[in-house]
Scaffold this active site. Structure first.
Site, PDB file in Angstrom:
ATOM      1  CG  ASP A 219      17.218 -39.433  -0.940  1.00  0.00           C
ATOM      2  OD1 ASP A 219      16.764 -39.590  -1.673  1.00  0.00           O
ATOM      3  OD2 ASP A 219      17.689 -39.916   0.278  1.00  0.00           O
ATOM      4  CG  ASP A 258      15.698 -42.678  -3.577  1.00  0.00           C
ATOM      5  OD1 ASP A 258      14.441 -42.863  -3.911  1.00  0.00           O
ATOM      6  OD2 ASP A 258      16.549 -43.036  -2.552  1.00  0.00           O
ATOM      7  CG  ASP A 262      14.787 -39.928   2.076  1.00  0.00           C
ATOM      8  OD1 ASP A 262      13.621 -39.364   1.745  1.00  0.00           O
ATOM      9  OD2 ASP A 262      14.929 -40.850   1.483  1.00  0.00           O
ATOM     10  NE  ARG A 315       8.586 -43.475  -0.448  1.00  0.00           N
ATOM     11  CZ  ARG A 315       9.652 -44.130  -0.862  1.00  0.00           C
ATOM     12  NH1 ARG A 315      10.816 -43.755  -0.957  1.00  0.00           N
ATOM     13  NH2 ARG A 315       9.193 -45.428  -1.350  1.00  0.00           N
TER      14      ARG A 315
END
Length: 439
Positions: A219, A258, A262, A315
């Site tokens: 990430d 990805d 996060d 997301r």
């Protein structure tokens, strides 16, 4: 303290170095810089990162613990100098995660080892010969793993406690590095464009779904097991390597990215404000696993406010376990972009989504703004879709009758520095969010 020097292949990759994969001979330049945005601290009451203490980052740094860096080696050296003493690390220019010791960008071939090439990998695991019932194994998968390990040692960069990481001017950029805020406390990240943290060695998994998928690591920014983190006025995206531009192998997109940002593994007390997250697929996870209740319950308290999420597929965020307050954000899905959903309601989550604005292009279904992954209640009040006040829960339940959501997250956020009317949010956020805005 100079970073430890290690020796390995032509690009000085090292598996024995715990935190530095490229040779460095001197620490980053320390500069005495006083005042300004570099010593800013999170305001009282500004989201969860202001609770249970404060988030000050490196505001108390002495002049000899203020560093200006312009490449990956200098960045790591600055982080390693003086341990957890307060420090300010200023990025001036562009830092490449995939680079040699002098900061010159390198390609994926520099990490390849054990006979790995993409052509060899594709030949070894072509479903026509390998089949679709087993994940790859054997010499070529071992070579992929060994090559991936070399890249990981270069790409992951770890931020210590009591640090402010901040961009200088309008153009500070990190390309291809994964900034890891892992098991530390009191970190501020501001005014940086994070781009294209790509995996050179995605794994093919023919058993993933009905048709198989390519799965990647890394990430742009990860908050992992850390607390009191403020992420403000940054821009996150895929840069010049959009997923849509990648080839198809085995009739599936060769996925090299990805997430963008996060917050996982028991992280807690995080405020993310005035950021831009754009042009991406899997954008933000808060809580990474349904099975992580033992470590995540009572944590993952996150505030998201005045962020712009533009043309992201899903997301934004997907939430598990946490008490997440998402307000005054602007979510944009332009006609022609790929849009799956915005808020993912996951295991034991307590999401409050209020006073947000959604700008959806023609053909997008408002019922998909919310997506139910698990039986968890949600508060969603005073949200506007294309300028009209909309009951997101009612619209979802009417449009997706098989996945009914329950209203009422069971808590009321108190840590909000300001609340703007949702009709004003698009203009405010589009003008004020992202890197290069701070003065």
């Amino acid at each position: 303290m100079p970073a430890r020097i290690c020796h390995a292949r032509a690009i000085a990759l090292v598996m024995g170095c715990a935190s530095l994969a490229l040779a460095v001979t001197v620490p980053a330049q320390a500069t005495g810089h006083h005042g300004g945005i570099e010593r800013a601290v999170l305001a009282k009451g500004d989201g969860w990162a202001s609770a249970e203490g404060s988030t000050t980052g490196g505001a108390a740094a002495t002049p000899d613990h203020v560093y200006t860096v312009s490449n990956r080696a200098e960045l790591i050296a600055a982080f390693e100098d003086a341990g957890d003493a307060p420090k300010i690390v200023r990025i001036d220019g562009t830092v490449h995660g995939n680079s040699d010791a002098s900061g010159t960008p390198i390609g994926c071939e520099e990490y390849e080892t054990g006979g790995y090439t993409l052509d060899n990998y594709l030949a070894a695991y072509d479903p026509a010969t390998w089949g679709r019932d087993e994940v790859p194994s054997g010499p070529m998968e071992d070579a992929r793993l060994a090559s991936a390990k070399l890249q990981k040692a270069a790409v992951n960069v770890y931020v210590p406690s009591n640090t402010t990481l901040i961009g200088v001017g309008k153009d500070a950029t990190v390309i291809g590095a994964s900034i890891q805020i892992q098991n530390v406390s009191n970190v501020i990240v501001r005014n940086i464009s994070f781009e294209d943290t790509y995996d050179c060695f995605p794994q093919w998994d023919p058993t993933d779904g009905d048709t198989g998928h390519w799965n990647s690591e890394y990430d742009n920014l990860v908050v992992y097991g850390s607390d009191h983190v403020w992420v403000d006025h940054n821009t996150f995206g895929d840069g010049d390597r959009p997923d849509a531009g990648q080839p198809l192998y085995f009739n599936e997109r060769y996925q090299q990215h990805d997430g963008l940002f996060d917050i996982v593994k028991g992280a807690d007390l995080v405020t993310a404000s005035w950021n831009v997250l754009k042009d991406h697929d899997k954008t933000m996870l808060i809580g990474n696993s349904d099975g992580a209740g033992a470590s995540d319950r009572g944590k993952l308290r996150v505030t998201l406010h005045h962020n712009l999420f533009k043309d992201v597929n899903e997301r934004a965020p997907r939430v598990r376990f946490g008490q997440v307050d998402s307000y005054n954000n602007h979510f944009v899905a332009t006609t022609g972009s790929v849009y799956g959903y915005t808020y993912g309601v996951g295991a034991e989550s307590r999401l409050v989504a209020e006073h947000n604005a959604f700008t959806l292009g023609a053909g997008f279904d408002r019922a998909k703004i919310l997506k139910k992954w698990s039986e968890s209640p949600i508060t969603a009040a005073d949200n506007y879709v294309n300028g009209r006040r909309t009951d997101l829960i009612a619209v979802h339940n009417a449009g997706v009758p098989a996945e009914q959501l329950t209203a009422g997250a069971g808590w009321t956020p108190a840590l909000r520095s300001r609340i703007d009317h949702p009709r004003a949010v698009p203009a405010l956020v589009d003008r004020g969010a992202g890197a290069g805005i701070l003065r």
